[in-house]
Design a protein around this motif. Sequence first.
Motif, PDB file in Angstrom:
ATOM      1  N   PRO A 307      54.516  12.628 -20.144  1.00  0.00           N
ATOM      2  CA  PRO A 307      53.185  12.477 -20.730  1.00  0.00           C
ATOM      3  C   PRO A 307      52.450  13.801 -20.983  1.00  0.00           C
ATOM      4  O   PRO A 307      51.817  13.964 -22.038  1.00  0.00           O
ATOM      5  N   ALA A 308      52.533  14.735 -20.060  1.00  0.00           N
ATOM      6  CA  ALA A 308      51.814  16.005 -20.245  1.00  0.00           C
ATOM      7  C   ALA A 308      52.377  16.791 -21.428  1.00  0.00           C
ATOM      8  O   ALA A 308      51.630  17.442 -22.174  1.00  0.00           O
ATOM      9  N   VAL A 309      53.690  16.722 -21.597  1.00  0.00           N
ATOM     10  CA  VAL A 309      54.323  17.421 -22.727  1.00  0.00           C
ATOM     11  C   VAL A 309      53.954  16.723 -24.034  1.00  0.00           C
ATOM     12  O   VAL A 309      53.684  17.372 -25.052  1.00  0.00           O
ATOM     13  N   ALA A 310      53.918  15.387 -23.994  1.00  0.00           N
ATOM     14  CA  ALA A 310      53.550  14.630 -25.191  1.00  0.00           C
ATOM     15  C   ALA A 310      52.130  14.993 -25.638  1.00  0.00           C
ATOM     16  O   ALA A 310      51.862  15.159 -26.840  1.00  0.00           O
ATOM     17  N   ALA A 311      51.224  15.115 -24.659  1.00  0.00           N
ATOM     18  CA  ALA A 311      49.833  15.453 -25.008  1.00  0.00           C
ATOM     19  C   ALA A 311      49.750  16.814 -25.682  1.00  0.00           C
ATOM     20  O   ALA A 311      48.981  17.011 -26.629  1.00  0.00           O
ATOM     21  N   ALA A 312      50.555  17.763 -25.184  1.00  0.00           N
ATOM     22  CA  ALA A 312      50.545  19.106 -25.780  1.00  0.00           C
ATOM     23  C   ALA A 312      51.250  19.121 -27.138  1.00  0.00           C
ATOM     24  O   ALA A 312      50.909  19.926 -28.014  1.00  0.00           O
TER      25      ALA A 312
END
Length: 346
Positions: A307-312
């Motif tokens: 999720p954190a990578v997707a947000a970035a």
Amino acid sequence: MSERRIYLDRGIGEQRGVITLDGRPERLIIRRDGDDPRLILGARLTARVASIEPALATAFVDLGGGAEAILPFKPDSRPVRGQSLDVEIRAEPRRGKLAIVRALGAGEGAPRLTVPAPDVASELMTLVRDAKLVEGRAARTVADEAETEALDVLHPIPGGGLLAVEPTRALTAIDVDLGERKGADAKRVTRQANLAALGMAARLLRLKGLGGIVVIDLVGRGHDGTALMAAARTAFAPDNPGVAIGPVGRFGTMELSLPRRARPLAEVLCRDDGQLSDASLAYRLVRRLQAEGEAQPGARLLAACAPAVAAAANPLVARLAELMGARFAIRSEAGRARDQIDVGQA
């Protein structure tokens, strides 16, 4: 004779410039859209002197918009609080440290950026004059290799052995390990390994963006100090001005002081814990999507990631869609490892 080449990878939201020395990466310059243009090496600004520390011969200057920097000064050129100065960034900020500027002369008006830093292409062509700038897939491959080597700790020495480069808060420690190179003529073997290690150390420190105090733990005993000093001066000559090299000490170490200029690449690419940042992983994701998109024209592609990578990555993928069509999607999966990125057809 050594040969330097220059490469520019124009990615989505990021440019990576690489200089290679005899086929190996020597410098990697990364500029991302979110970078503060006031704090890039070579940027010129009007600054206001905010405070002065006479005992340290430094002043803190306001660059505007909340950005600050340190201005070292000599006794005969001490600035005055509130004074307006034109300055240039000569060392980018690093973790826990402000940028360092040099004064150019009297300034006028509010703190602001007056002349942006040279772009990546200009910087490459300034560092290696008369070289042809290579772009496209070849540049991306070279930039990927440079990024990987910049983050490695252990580096094979040609002919055998390893070089370990480990930065600490106080200094950068470099260890030369002979490995399987041992042979009958130990003195000749260790001499060759140390000479090769000095050239490698200089290239790797430039690639990693490391400066300050460096201690090289040479292999063996009874070193040829004259030859090693000559080799070090040649290897670190591109880092001048500001290089200081000490003789080989009684414990077989060589100490150097190198100027700090660019921000260390590990800080650009990684979090405080040394793992790649969400932003760096997002750039890798979008590069993979772009490569697959070029290999499979018209295919709808899906990237699965944490999720954190997707947000970035979402803003970058939106820009990729503007370039190549709306055929890319990201699936955010809770529990997926941050560095596990899968790209395939949707």
